[in-house]
Design a protein around this motif. Structure first.
Motif, PDB file in Angstrom:
ATOM      1  N   ASP A  71      -3.732   2.948   8.704  1.00 13.54           N
ATOM      2  CA  ASP A  71      -5.054   2.400   8.386  1.00 13.54           C
ATOM      3  C   ASP A  71      -5.211   2.182   6.883  1.00 13.54           C
ATOM      4  OD1 ASP A  71      -5.732   2.421  11.034  1.00 13.54           O
ATOM      5  OD2 ASP A  71      -7.119   4.119  10.912  1.00 13.54           O
ATOM      6  N   LEU A  72      -4.836   3.197   6.104  1.00 14.47           N
ATOM      7  CA  LEU A  72      -4.956   3.101   4.649  1.00 14.47           C
ATOM      8  C   LEU A  72      -4.097   1.957   4.110  1.00 14.47           C
ATOM      9  CD1 LEU A  72      -6.063   4.303   2.004  1.00 14.47           C
ATOM     10  CD2 LEU A  72      -4.088   5.840   1.971  1.00 14.47           C
ATOM     11  N   THR A  73      -2.895   1.786   4.659  1.00 17.93           N
ATOM     12  CA  THR A  73      -2.019   0.712   4.208  1.00 17.93           C
ATOM     13  C   THR A  73      -2.625  -0.655   4.498  1.00 17.93           C
ATOM     14  OG1 THR A  73      -0.094   2.122   4.582  1.00 17.93           O
ATOM     15  CG2 THR A  73       0.308  -0.230   4.370  1.00 17.93           C
ATOM     16  N   CYS A  74      -3.208  -0.823   5.681  1.00 21.06           N
ATOM     17  CA  CYS A  74      -3.880  -2.084   6.001  1.00 21.06           C
ATOM     18  C   CYS A  74      -5.023  -2.357   5.028  1.00 21.06           C
ATOM     19  CB  CYS A  74      -4.406  -2.051   7.435  1.00 21.06           C
ATOM     20  SG  CYS A  74      -3.131  -2.153   8.716  1.00 21.06           S
ATOM     21  N   ALA A  75      -5.787  -1.326   4.690  1.00 23.86           N
ATOM     22  CA  ALA A  75      -6.910  -1.493   3.759  1.00 23.86           C
ATOM     23  C   ALA A  75      -6.418  -1.876   2.367  1.00 23.86           C
ATOM     24  CB  ALA A  75      -7.730  -0.202   3.700  1.00 23.86           C
ATOM     25  N   VAL A  76      -5.346  -1.223   1.907  1.00 23.93           N
ATOM     26  CA  VAL A  76      -4.821  -1.500   0.568  1.00 23.93           C
ATOM     27  C   VAL A  76      -4.231  -2.900   0.493  1.00 23.93           C
ATOM     28  CG1 VAL A  76      -3.018  -0.865  -1.079  1.00 23.93           C
ATOM     29  CG2 VAL A  76      -4.430   0.910  -0.049  1.00 23.93           C
ATOM     30  N   ILE A  77      -3.440  -3.291   1.492  1.00 20.54           N
ATOM     31  CA  ILE A  77      -2.824  -4.620   1.463  1.00 20.54           C
ATOM     32  C   ILE A  77      -3.887  -5.710   1.559  1.00 20.54           C
ATOM     33  CG2 ILE A  77      -1.250  -6.177   2.671  1.00 20.54           C
ATOM     34  CD1 ILE A  77       0.459  -3.835   3.419  1.00 20.54           C
ATOM     35  N   THR A  78      -4.955  -5.454   2.305  1.00 26.59           N
ATOM     36  CA  THR A  78      -6.045  -6.428   2.395  1.00 26.59           C
ATOM     37  C   THR A  78      -6.654  -6.700   1.025  1.00 26.59           C
ATOM     38  OG1 THR A  78      -6.571  -5.792   4.674  1.00 26.59           O
ATOM     39  CG2 THR A  78      -8.292  -6.915   3.424  1.00 26.59           C
ATOM     40  N   GLU A  79      -6.950  -5.647   0.271  1.00 30.68           N
ATOM     41  CA  GLU A  79      -7.536  -5.845  -1.057  1.00 30.68           C
ATOM     42  C   GLU A  79      -6.516  -6.416  -2.035  1.00 30.68           C
ATOM     43  OE1 GLU A  79     -10.818  -5.689  -1.667  1.00 30.68           O
ATOM     44  OE2 GLU A  79     -10.715  -5.414   0.510  1.00 30.68           O
ATOM     45  N   PHE A  80      -5.255  -6.051  -1.864  1.00 29.65           N
ATOM     46  CA  PHE A  80      -4.214  -6.639  -2.706  1.00 29.65           C
ATOM     47  C   PHE A  80      -4.118  -8.138  -2.437  1.00 29.65           C
ATOM     48  CE2 PHE A  80       0.306  -7.806  -3.293  1.00 29.65           C
ATOM     49  CZ  PHE A  80       0.408  -7.572  -4.660  1.00 29.65           C
ATOM     50  N   ALA A  81      -4.188  -8.529  -1.163  1.00 26.75           N
ATOM     51  CA  ALA A  81      -4.160  -9.951  -0.814  1.00 26.75           C
ATOM     52  C   ALA A  81      -5.376 -10.674  -1.379  1.00 26.75           C
ATOM     53  CB  ALA A  81      -4.109 -10.105   0.708  1.00 26.75           C
ATOM     54  N   ARG A  82      -6.533 -10.024  -1.327  1.00 23.83           N
ATOM     55  CA  ARG A  82      -7.750 -10.644  -1.871  1.00 23.83           C
ATOM     56  C   ARG A  82      -7.588 -10.951  -3.355  1.00 23.83           C
ATOM     57  NH1 ARG A  82     -12.645  -9.936   0.763  1.00 23.83           N
ATOM     58  NH2 ARG A  82     -11.934  -7.919   1.583  1.00 23.83           N
ATOM     59  N   LEU A  83      -7.006 -10.006  -4.083  1.00 20.52           N
ATOM     60  CA  LEU A  83      -6.813 -10.198  -5.528  1.00 20.52           C
ATOM     61  C   LEU A  83      -5.746 -11.256  -5.818  1.00 20.52           C
ATOM     62  CD1 LEU A  83      -6.905  -6.501  -6.797  1.00 20.52           C
ATOM     63  CD2 LEU A  83      -8.619  -8.256  -7.203  1.00 20.52           C
ATOM     64  N   GLN A  84      -4.623 -11.179  -5.108  1.00 18.09           N
ATOM     65  CA  GLN A  84      -3.521 -12.088  -5.373  1.00 18.09           C
ATOM     66  C   GLN A  84      -3.852 -13.532  -4.998  1.00 18.09           C
ATOM     67  OE1 GLN A  84      -1.660 -10.295  -7.480  1.00 18.09           O
ATOM     68  NE2 GLN A  84       0.265 -10.780  -6.464  1.00 18.09           N
ATOM     69  N   LEU A  85      -4.523 -13.722  -3.874  1.00 17.11           N
ATOM     70  CA  LEU A  85      -4.764 -15.075  -3.377  1.00 17.11           C
ATOM     71  C   LEU A  85      -5.966 -15.742  -4.021  1.00 17.11           C
ATOM     72  CD1 LEU A  85      -3.992 -14.632   0.436  1.00 17.11           C
ATOM     73  CD2 LEU A  85      -2.463 -15.238  -1.435  1.00 17.11           C
ATOM     74  N   SER A  86      -6.861 -14.962  -4.609  1.00 16.65           N
ATOM     75  CA  SER A  86      -8.032 -15.568  -5.260  1.00 16.65           C
ATOM     76  C   SER A  86      -7.617 -16.484  -6.397  1.00 16.65           C
ATOM     77  CB  SER A  86      -8.973 -14.467  -5.771  1.00 16.65           C
ATOM     78  OG  SER A  86      -8.323 -13.667  -6.748  1.00 16.65           O
ATOM     79  N   SER A  87      -6.522 -16.146  -7.090  1.00 16.13           N
ATOM     80  CA  SER A  87      -6.044 -16.991  -8.183  1.00 16.13           C
ATOM     81  C   SER A  87      -5.466 -18.303  -7.666  1.00 16.13           C
ATOM     82  CB  SER A  87      -4.986 -16.247  -8.999  1.00 16.13           C
ATOM     83  OG  SER A  87      -3.861 -15.921  -8.197  1.00 16.13           O
ATOM     84  N   LYS A  88      -5.128 -18.362  -6.374  1.00 15.11           N
ATOM     85  CA  LYS A  88      -4.616 -19.585  -5.766  1.00 15.11           C
ATOM     86  C   LYS A  88      -5.705 -20.381  -5.063  1.00 15.11           C
ATOM     87  CE  LYS A  88      -0.077 -17.467  -4.882  1.00 15.11           C
ATOM     88  NZ  LYS A  88       0.960 -17.175  -3.858  1.00 15.11           N
ATOM     89  N   GLY A  89      -6.943 -19.939  -5.210  1.00 18.72           N
ATOM     90  CA  GLY A  89      -8.044 -20.624  -4.556  1.00 18.72           C
ATOM     91  C   GLY A  89      -8.133 -20.358  -3.074  1.00 18.72           C
ATOM     92  N   ILE A  90      -7.609 -19.219  -2.624  1.00 19.12           N
ATOM     93  CA  ILE A  90      -7.633 -18.863  -1.206  1.00 19.12           C
ATOM     94  C   ILE A  90      -8.547 -17.662  -1.011  1.00 19.12           C
ATOM     95  CG2 ILE A  90      -6.271 -18.143   0.787  1.00 19.12           C
ATOM     96  CD1 ILE A  90      -3.848 -19.452  -0.498  1.00 19.12           C
ATOM     97  N   GLN A  91      -9.482 -17.777  -0.103  1.00 20.52           N
ATOM     98  CA  GLN A  91     -10.400 -16.685   0.228  1.00 20.52           C
ATOM     99  C   GLN A  91      -9.999 -16.096   1.568  1.00 20.52           C
ATOM    100  OE1 GLN A  91     -14.455 -17.905   0.696  1.00 20.52           O
ATOM    101  NE2 GLN A  91     -15.180 -15.898   1.339  1.00 20.52           N
ATOM    102  N   ILE A  92      -9.905 -14.772   1.647  1.00 20.39           N
ATOM    103  CA  ILE A  92      -9.527 -14.148   2.911  1.00 20.39           C
ATOM    104  C   ILE A  92     -10.772 -13.824   3.725  1.00 20.39           C
ATOM    105  CG2 ILE A  92      -7.432 -13.185   1.906  1.00 20.39           C
ATOM    106  CD1 ILE A  92      -8.772 -10.447   1.958  1.00 20.39           C
ATOM    107  N   SER A  93     -10.618 -13.881   5.030  1.00 19.52           N
ATOM    108  CA  SER A  93     -11.713 -13.595   5.956  1.00 19.52           C
ATOM    109  C   SER A  93     -11.340 -12.383   6.799  1.00 19.52           C
ATOM    110  CB  SER A  93     -11.970 -14.809   6.856  1.00 19.52           C
ATOM    111  OG  SER A  93     -12.913 -14.505   7.858  1.00 19.52           O
ATOM    112  N   VAL A  94     -12.086 -11.280   6.611  1.00 16.17           N
ATOM    113  CA  VAL A  94     -11.827 -10.035   7.331  1.00 16.17           C
ATOM    114  C   VAL A  94     -12.870  -9.870   8.424  1.00 16.17           C
ATOM    115  CG1 VAL A  94     -11.590  -7.532   7.138  1.00 16.17           C
ATOM    116  CG2 VAL A  94     -10.881  -8.994   5.241  1.00 16.17           C
ATOM    117  N   PRO A  95     -12.459  -9.732   9.684  1.00 13.55           N
ATOM    118  CA  PRO A  95     -13.432  -9.513  10.762  1.00 13.55           C
ATOM    119  C   PRO A  95     -14.318  -8.308  10.472  1.00 13.55           C
ATOM    120  CG  PRO A  95     -11.265  -9.954  11.673  1.00 13.55           C
ATOM    121  CD  PRO A  95     -11.076  -9.793  10.195  1.00 13.55           C
TER     122      PRO A  95
END
Length: 621
Positions: A115-139
């Motif tokens: 669970d913790l790994t999923c939470a960490v990777i989600t926020e890491f993806a949010r930070l990394q992809l924001s610079s590419k103009g990509i917004q993540i959608s979390v249910p």
């Protein structure tokens, strides 16, 4: 509910078409598609909440089990028997088929880790992809409602009063990465030791912004099971099974264009043999997630084995769990330095029978030169437990120039100044912060705003809250029970001791690694002065103390500090005030490390995933 949502979407379409008649139809429909997707997510979540309120209250069960209660098996454990003696296990959004024989490893207690790994990777993806103009959608996140509010503010004649989201849409198409979809330009993930593939499947079904996932294992039986579970969860478009030596697979991805953005290492026992390949195969600024379960080695039972694996000497001390974290961080940084790379820890956690670290890896010669000053030895007294930190290197600034030098020492004499006992030397270990507080706060906020996403959300919030409260510039800790035991005195309360330190002008915090931990920037002399003052209020029978004992020698000195034990309001940290779940409550009988998976002799040498009891780890070499 679905009808209402569709009507609301139609209303939005009509409103937008009236207001933006001059806007390109392509951009408007891109926005409508996004709004429709988000509103449908909210409709689904609200339907689930309204239809299954009672089932949601069942602790230990997941969403799938709440909707379809199996007629056989134990619903609370997330298992359901299927044909051929196999078991269907449901965790998070994933289902896996698990064989009855112990051929492939699975430990339900590690759900917190996953669970913790999923939470960490989600926020890491949010930070990394924001610079590419990509917004993540979390249910579960209320993105759709935010968009609706922004659009309602768009009923203005003046374009300058439109929301920032709308202005950004005018400039480029809105890109949204959803869970379960291939994200072009998203993160490339490697689970190097996947076993049943549960972790990779959960990534695919719970973490947005992923381009591809490789689920690798050296066991042919494990890869067969991974393939079967990928088909069961219908995620073949995201997850690729791989049968390979994890080290060779990572060495083959050293080239910049072939590197992974996230590498997850959760091996049997020690990850040491995989670290060299991992620090080379991760991309610039990429994320390494590493688990160590050989805690007997890292906690000082066999210091020589710890040195052979991690390049550091572990010692038996009350701070052993935090020192284990610092040893693995030292080992990671040392291996990265060989390739002009260095690490930046995002989160380091000691939980249950293992430790888990999340670090980013960067390249930079100047930063690598500073790595020596980030490492330290610890001098620990075997008598009273006092310890002192000795940095390995130091930085000397001369204008714009920085000189890198060896540190001077040692900080202690031949024997302890408090009890005249000898010192043990441990390390080297990482002496900088264990966490990136800003990043941990982002993960904490995301989990707190969407608590139904994980079964262990309460514990995640508790541990992350404690991690934020920890003194980041103070390595290691004392324990209140050991301070009292040393002088044979009853123990002050945690709030009394913390208040005494605060009254004396020092900083103090708890530690997520130990219930009775005291992290403080006060010197050992101050701590023993406080304990001497406490002993005067609660005297011990000194005639029973041996003259050469640490207690007699410490109490024979009069305190220079007059401690006040009046409880202060700020002595109680917020995580404790709020009653957060900070430490593990036994989730099931006989929980803990599990036995190694029983595969073929060749496959079980070093690479098959599993857990051993700590006695076996203690004897490992």
């Amino acid at each position: 509910m679905a009808c209402k949502c569709l009507l609301w979407v139609r209303f939005l379409e009509h409103s937008i078409s009236l207001h933006r008649s001059a806007t390109s139809h392509k951009k408007v429909w891109n926005l409508l598609s996004f709004v429709d997707h988000q509103v449908r997510n909210i409709a689904f979540i609200k339907n689930m909440e309204s239809d299954h309120t009672q089932d949601l209250e069942m602790e230990g069960s997941n969403l799938e089990q709440r909707v379809t209660q199996p007629s056989m098996g134990d619903p609370s454990s997330g298992t359901e028997p299927v044909k051929n003696g196999e078991t269907l296990i449901t965790e998070g959004k994933a289902k896996i088929i698990f064989p009855s024989a112990n051929e492939v490893f699975y430990n339900p207690v590690q759900e917190f880790n996953r669970d913790l790994t999923c939470a960490v990777i989600t926020e890491f993806a949010r930070l990394q992809l924001s610079s590419k103009g990509i917004q993540i959608s979390v249910p579960g996140e209320e993105n759709a409602s935010k968009v609706v509010v922004d659009l309602s503010k768009g009923d203005k004649d003046d374009d300058s009063e439109q929301s920032p989201a709308w202005n950004q849409l005018d400039q480029e198409e809105l890109k949204v990465a959803a869970v379960g979809e291939v994200c072009q330009g998203g993160l490339r993930v490697l689970e190097a030791l996947a076993a049943s593939g549960l972790r990779s499947i959960r990534f695919a079904k719970e973490v947005p912004g992923l381009c591809s996932i490789v689920a690798n294992d050296f066991s042919s039986k494990a890869v067969e099971l991974i393939t079967q579970n990928i088909q069961l969860n219908d995620i073949g478009h995201l997850v690729t099974p791989s049968l390979s030596d994890a080290r060779m697979l990572m060495y083959q991805h050293k080239a910049a264009k072939e590197q992974f953005d996230v590498i997850d290492l959760d091996p049997y026992g020690s990850p040491s043999v995989f670290l060299d390949a991992a620090v080379q195969a991760v991309s610039e600024g990429g994320l390494l997630c590493v688990t160590c379960t050989d805690m007997a080695v890292m906690a000082g039972n066999t210091g020589e084995t710890c040195y052979s694996k991690y390049g550091a000497m572990s010692i038996k001390a009350r701070f052993c769990h935090e020192m284990a974290l610092r040893i693995i961080l030292h080992s990671l940084d040392l291996r990265a330095n060989c390739y002009q790379r260095y690490i930046v820890p995002l989160l380091s956690v000691s939980a249950d029978f293992y430790i888990r670290v999340f670090v980013r890896v960067f390249t930079g010669q100047a930063k690598v030169k500073a790595s020596a000053s980030k490492q330290a030895f610890v001098y620990n007294c075997v008598g009273c437990g006092s310890f002192n930190i000795q940095r390995l290197g130091k930085l000397a600034s001369n204008g714009n120039n920085i000189n890198y030098k060896a540190a001077c020492g040692p900080p202690v004499g031949p024997s302890c100044e408090h009890c005249q006992q000898r010192h043990q030397l441990g390390g080297p270990m990482w002496a900088e912060s264990l966490h990136d507080v800003d990043f941990v706060q982002r993960v904490l906020s995301a989990v707190g705003s969407n608590p139904s996403r994980f079964q262990t959300s309460q514990r995640i919030q508790g541990i992350l809250s404690m991690a934020i409260e920890e003194l980041s510039d103070v390595p290691l800790y004392y324990t209140l029970d050991n301070l009292s035991k040393t002088i044979h005195c009853n123990s002050p309360s945690l709030l009394q001791f913390r208040s005494a330190l605060l009254h004396a002008g020092y900083r103090v915090s708890l530690s997520h690694a130990c219930k009775s931990a005291i992290k403080t920037d006060a010197s050992p002399s101050v701590l023993w002065d406080i304990m001497r003052c406490w002993e005067k209020l609660n005297p011990v029978k000194r005639e029973r103390l041996s003259e050469s004992s640490p207690a007699a020698r410490i109490l024979s000195v009069e305190p220079k500090l007059q401690a006040s034990f009046t409880v202060r309001a700020d002595a109680n940290p917020n995580s404790r005030k709020q009653g957060l779940k900070r430490f593990q409550v036994n989730p099931e009988p006989y929980w803990g490390p599990k036995a190694r998976a029983k595969t073929g002799r060749r496959e079980s040498c070093t690479r098959t995933r599993g857990r051993s009891v700590e006695k076996r780890a203690m004897g490992a070499t």
